[in-house]
Motif scaffolding. Structure first.
Motif, PDB file in Angstrom:
ATOM      1  N   ARG A  22       1.353   2.186  -0.326  1.00 11.69           N
ATOM      2  CA  ARG A  22       1.812   1.103   0.542  1.00 11.69           C
ATOM      3  C   ARG A  22       1.838   1.540   2.008  1.00 11.69           C
ATOM      4  NH1 ARG A  22       1.457  -3.457   2.475  1.00 11.69           N
ATOM      5  NH2 ARG A  22       3.317  -4.376   3.362  1.00 11.69           N
ATOM      6  N   LEU A  23       2.344   2.726   2.290  1.00  4.39           N
ATOM      7  CA  LEU A  23       2.378   3.195   3.679  1.00  4.39           C
ATOM      8  C   LEU A  23       0.970   3.398   4.223  1.00  4.39           C
ATOM      9  CD1 LEU A  23       5.455   5.577   3.502  1.00  4.39           C
ATOM     10  CD2 LEU A  23       5.288   3.439   4.802  1.00  4.39           C
ATOM     11  N   LEU A  26      -0.372   0.009   5.159  1.00  2.98           N
ATOM     12  CA  LEU A  26       0.185  -0.436   6.444  1.00  2.98           C
ATOM     13  C   LEU A  26      -0.505   0.271   7.602  1.00  2.98           C
ATOM     14  CD1 LEU A  26       4.002  -0.555   5.608  1.00  2.98           C
ATOM     15  CD2 LEU A  26       2.506  -2.508   6.072  1.00  2.98           C
ATOM     16  N   GLU A  30      -2.719  -1.546  10.523  1.00  2.00           N
ATOM     17  CA  GLU A  30      -2.347  -1.393  11.928  1.00  2.00           C
ATOM     18  C   GLU A  30      -3.516  -0.871  12.770  1.00  2.00           C
ATOM     19  OE1 GLU A  30       0.548   1.565  14.279  1.00  2.00           O
ATOM     20  OE2 GLU A  30       1.548   0.333  12.766  1.00  2.00           O
ATOM     21  N   VAL A  66       9.468   4.758   4.599  1.00  2.34           N
ATOM     22  CA  VAL A  66       9.221   4.484   6.013  1.00  2.34           C
ATOM     23  C   VAL A  66       8.338   5.516   6.701  1.00  2.34           C
ATOM     24  CG1 VAL A  66      11.347   3.147   6.249  1.00  2.34           C
ATOM     25  CG2 VAL A  66      11.362   5.596   6.776  1.00  2.34           C
ATOM     26  N   HIS A  86       6.465   3.777   9.620  1.00  2.00           N
ATOM     27  CA  HIS A  86       6.579   2.320   9.682  1.00  2.00           C
ATOM     28  C   HIS A  86       7.029   1.923  11.084  1.00  2.00           C
ATOM     29  CE1 HIS A  86       8.122  -1.698   8.956  1.00  2.00           C
ATOM     30  NE2 HIS A  86       7.447  -1.701   7.807  1.00  2.00           N
ATOM     31  N   ASP A  88       9.009  -0.196  12.313  1.00  2.00           N
ATOM     32  CA  ASP A  88      10.437  -0.430  12.532  1.00  2.00           C
ATOM     33  C   ASP A  88      11.251   0.856  12.633  1.00  2.00           C
ATOM     34  OD1 ASP A  88       9.895  -3.132  12.398  1.00  2.00           O
ATOM     35  OD2 ASP A  88      10.575  -3.339  10.313  1.00  2.00           O
ATOM     36  N   HIS A  89      10.624   1.993  12.373  1.00  2.00           N
ATOM     37  CA  HIS A  89      11.363   3.263  12.350  1.00  2.00           C
ATOM     38  C   HIS A  89      10.808   4.295  13.327  1.00  2.00           C
ATOM     39  CE1 HIS A  89      13.861   2.158   8.912  1.00  2.00           C
ATOM     40  NE2 HIS A  89      12.830   1.409   8.604  1.00  2.00           N
ATOM     41  N   ARG A  90      10.006   3.854  14.262  1.00  2.00           N
ATOM     42  CA  ARG A  90       9.411   4.777  15.230  1.00  2.00           C
ATOM     43  C   ARG A  90      10.401   5.158  16.318  1.00  2.00           C
ATOM     44  NH1 ARG A  90       3.711   1.729  15.017  1.00  2.00           N
ATOM     45  NH2 ARG A  90       3.166   2.540  12.949  1.00  2.00           N
TER      46      ARG A  90
END
Length: 167
Positions: A22-23, A26, A30, A66, A86, A88-90
């Protein structure tokens, strides 16, 4: 082994684990728009096989994956693959922590030098690797045929006292 970033739960998983897949999906989604204008000029290297992957580290925040990074074993080198955080966690040092986890695993296995490939259109990745002591090297096979490949290498210093815990 101590693991990086106390705010996350770190797990060593397989390349094909659902969270890792999944990661990577993503990450690919991106990066696709960045490379779309030059896609016709890119030469893609074969993807790693699960048998080549020594470890895939996954960082979980509240049971949500993440961050990830993997260590790939090839006949002539060990490579870092698919470092991704992810969106949202950068900005929290998670990519640095994931790199540290992979480097620690490599040290535990007696690896003295690591390699990695990233892309010319990924300035954030290039900046991270430079900050973390990686040095640019000429693109190596199989990435040398891709005009957008940027390759790095890093010599791993042994841990003082022979310890190999992740920082």
């Amino acid at each position: 082994m101590s693991l990086p970033s106390a705010t996350l739960r770190w797990e060593s998983e397989s390349w094909n684990a659902a969270a890792a897949v999944r990661l990577r999906e993503l990450m690919s989604a991106e990066l696709a728009p960045r490379y779309a204008p030059v896609e016709h000029r890119r030469v893609r290297a074969p993807q790693p096989s699960a048998d080549e992957i020594v470890v895939t580290w996954i960082g979980y925040a509240a049971d949500v994956p993440v961050v990830t990074a993997s260590l790939r074993r090839l006949p002539d080198r060990h490579e870092v693959k698919r470092v991704f955080v992810h969106a949202d966690h950068r900005g929290r040092g998670l990519a640095r922590a994931a790199l540290g986890a992979v480097e620690s695993t490599a040290r535990e296995r007696g690896v003295e030098r690591l390699w990695l490939q990233t892309g010319a259109l990924q300035p954030e990745a290039r900046a991270l690797y430079a900050r973390e002591g990686w040095h640019r090297v000429p693109p190596y096979a199989p990435y040398h045929r891709n005009p957008f490949s940027v390759c790095f290498s890093k010599f791993l210093a042994p841990r003082p006292g022979g310890g190999a815990d992740v920082h």
